[in-house]
Write a protein that holds these residues in place. Sequence first.
Motif, PDB file in Angstrom:
ATOM      1  N   HIS A 187      -6.167  -0.025  14.601  1.00 14.99           N
ATOM      2  CA  HIS A 187      -5.007   0.573  14.141  1.00 14.99           C
ATOM      3  C   HIS A 187      -5.998   0.100  12.402  1.00 14.99           C
ATOM      4  O   HIS A 187      -7.473  -0.558  12.634  1.00 14.99           O
ATOM      5  N   PRO A 188      -5.533   1.530  11.191  1.00 15.69           N
ATOM      6  CA  PRO A 188      -6.349   1.784  10.717  1.00 15.69           C
ATOM      7  C   PRO A 188      -6.303   1.074   9.250  1.00 15.69           C
ATOM      8  O   PRO A 188      -5.345  -0.168   8.964  1.00 15.69           O
ATOM      9  N   SER A 189      -7.599   0.937   8.460  1.00 18.07           N
ATOM     10  CA  SER A 189      -6.704   0.006   7.246  1.00 18.07           C
ATOM     11  C   SER A 189      -7.646   0.796   6.289  1.00 18.07           C
ATOM     12  O   SER A 189      -8.353   1.650   6.461  1.00 18.07           O
ATOM     13  N   GLY A 190      -7.596   0.150   4.935  1.00 19.96           N
ATOM     14  CA  GLY A 190      -8.113   0.745   3.665  1.00 19.96           C
ATOM     15  C   GLY A 190      -7.623   0.141   2.428  1.00 19.96           C
ATOM     16  O   GLY A 190      -7.278  -0.496   2.258  1.00 19.96           O
ATOM     17  N   GLU A 191      -8.371   1.291   1.194  1.00 19.45           N
ATOM     18  CA  GLU A 191      -7.537   0.811  -0.400  1.00 19.45           C
ATOM     19  C   GLU A 191      -5.769   0.665  -0.187  1.00 19.45           C
ATOM     20  O   GLU A 191      -5.203   1.437   0.446  1.00 19.45           O
ATOM     21  N   SER A 192      -5.568   0.157  -1.259  1.00 22.56           N
ATOM     22  CA  SER A 192      -4.332  -0.279  -1.136  1.00 22.56           C
ATOM     23  C   SER A 192      -4.009   1.185  -1.965  1.00 22.56           C
ATOM     24  O   SER A 192      -2.720   1.854  -1.512  1.00 22.56           O
ATOM     25  N   LEU A 193      -4.207   2.574  -2.749  1.00 16.50           N
ATOM     26  CA  LEU A 193      -3.841   3.534  -3.160  1.00 16.50           C
ATOM     27  C   LEU A 193      -4.563   4.795  -2.329  1.00 16.50           C
ATOM     28  O   LEU A 193      -3.977   5.699  -3.022  1.00 16.50           O
ATOM     29  N   LYS A 194      -4.604   4.838  -0.954  1.00 13.52           N
ATOM     30  CA  LYS A 194      -4.527   5.522  -0.030  1.00 13.52           C
ATOM     31  C   LYS A 194      -3.681   5.464   0.909  1.00 13.52           C
ATOM     32  O   LYS A 194      -3.288   4.644   1.960  1.00 13.52           O
ATOM     33  N   TRP A 195      -3.128   6.731   1.880  1.00  8.89           N
ATOM     34  CA  TRP A 195      -2.840   6.751   2.332  1.00  8.89           C
ATOM     35  C   TRP A 195      -3.964   6.305   3.644  1.00  8.89           C
ATOM     36  O   TRP A 195      -4.847   6.564   3.822  1.00  8.89           O
ATOM     37  N   GLY A 241      -9.071   8.967   3.983  1.00  8.91           N
ATOM     38  CA  GLY A 241      -8.281   7.989   3.657  1.00  8.91           C
ATOM     39  C   GLY A 241      -7.867   6.384   3.812  1.00  8.91           C
ATOM     40  O   GLY A 241      -9.105   5.526   3.191  1.00  8.91           O
ATOM     41  N   ALA A 242      -8.429   6.164   5.930  1.00  7.41           N
ATOM     42  CA  ALA A 242      -8.915   5.138   6.225  1.00  7.41           C
ATOM     43  C   ALA A 242      -9.963   4.905   6.197  1.00  7.41           C
ATOM     44  O   ALA A 242     -10.906   5.720   6.360  1.00  7.41           O
ATOM     45  N   ASN A 243     -11.096   3.934   5.206  1.00 13.12           N
ATOM     46  CA  ASN A 243     -12.269   3.034   5.433  1.00 13.12           C
ATOM     47  C   ASN A 243     -12.773   2.234   5.999  1.00 13.12           C
ATOM     48  O   ASN A 243     -14.265   1.783   6.375  1.00 13.12           O
ATOM     49  N   ILE A 244     -11.602   1.601   7.376  1.00 11.77           N
ATOM     50  CA  ILE A 244     -12.025   0.684   8.068  1.00 11.77           C
ATOM     51  C   ILE A 244     -10.945   0.787  10.119  1.00 11.77           C
ATOM     52  O   ILE A 244     -10.169   1.067   9.228  1.00 11.77           O
ATOM     53  N   THR A 251       1.018  -1.663   0.218  1.00 12.03           N
ATOM     54  CA  THR A 251       0.189  -0.174  -0.404  1.00 12.03           C
ATOM     55  C   THR A 251       1.187   1.156  -0.263  1.00 12.03           C
ATOM     56  O   THR A 251       2.327   1.053   0.398  1.00 12.03           O
ATOM     57  N   ILE A 252       0.198   2.275  -0.317  1.00  8.44           N
ATOM     58  CA  ILE A 252       0.603   3.701  -0.156  1.00  8.44           C
ATOM     59  C   ILE A 252       1.205   4.297   0.957  1.00  8.44           C
ATOM     60  O   ILE A 252       2.631   4.443   1.252  1.00  8.44           O
ATOM     61  N   SER A 253       0.493   3.890   1.974  1.00 11.58           N
ATOM     62  CA  SER A 253       0.631   4.104   3.216  1.00 11.58           C
ATOM     63  C   SER A 253       1.095   3.440   4.397  1.00 11.58           C
ATOM     64  O   SER A 253       0.283   1.917   4.113  1.00 11.58           O
ATOM     65  N   MET A 254       2.270   3.686   4.796  1.00 14.58           N
ATOM     66  CA  MET A 254       2.941   1.840   5.753  1.00 14.58           C
ATOM     67  C   MET A 254       1.741   2.241   6.698  1.00 14.58           C
ATOM     68  O   MET A 254       3.418   2.948   7.601  1.00 14.58           O
TER      69      MET A 254
END
Length: 322
Positions: free
Chosen positions: A303-311, A258-261, A182-185
């Motif tokens: 902890h946050p999670s979401g789409e791979s192309l977003k922070w 950027g995090a939706n989960i 993902t973009i966001s580490m």
Amino acid sequence: ISPNQSIFTNKQTSKNQTNKNSVFTLSNVLVPFFYIAMCCWILYLIYAVASTESHNHSNLRANHRHHEQKRTLVYNSTNGQNETTPYLMTASTNEKKYLNVGDFLSSTIGLKKARALQQRRKKTISVNTDNIFATNRQCKDAFTNQNVVTNIRSGSKNILKLRGVQLSEGFEGIDQIDSHGTISMSDILSGGRAKNPLTLKPSFNPRENLYVTKKCGTNKCRLEVQGRGPGGFKGPGAVSILFHKDQSSVNISFGSDGANIAVMKFYKRNGQLIKRLKVDIGHTNKYSFGRREQKDIAGIAIHPSGESLKWHMLKLNRLCFG
């Protein structure tokens, strides 16, 4: 053309003709074999699909018969009198033995149902989103308690101490790893059970724990808490909450970019994992989490999670409990 050239030409022509004949013969063998193999594969797929459907229908019929037998065993509604008293059929005399509620619960079927229900309740976290902060007036928001918030400054914190609760990155016994692909580490809290007793565990790097933002209005101040991810970035890090006393309900208001989960893990005081939830903070940012007939929530790891192309930027705006 000389005689030698004529002989060479004839030899070359006969050689090409031989190659063509061999290729033609090989293609005559391979093409039918290929078509036969394809037909066999198609027939096998049709058979596999038909067998699966037949198996599923058999299971459905078996389950239906099973439920019908259980319903006949428990309730007597065959005599046309709308009778709903539980009973069991005695095998020796084929007579109906009517049971009261106590006998029914102590019977085999009732005991299994009660145990299954009890196990489900032990692992259940109820989730509510209906204007929770307006309806629950007994809830105490730790981020707006003026007696404590007034003395807190904005900046990095290894452990944030508030009234009735403490916050840090993780818990002892739970591993913190970095996401990949993902973009966001962002941080990921992996593992199930934590150490007994449940204890906060700050990151070894002080720049990767928490960042607290203090916002003040006319009459009062409030806090916003973010986890700091790899490199010290604010937002993609994990946040863990440890309550001084076990709770039966907790209300949380999230903020995200950027995090939706929000991946949440609820723990007991002995480190046992109660439940792991993936909360859709893109749908709504206010949630209430509760336990039915139990008061054993000692800590929450997020902890946050979401789409791979977003922070995956996440923060806690409100924390209400008690």
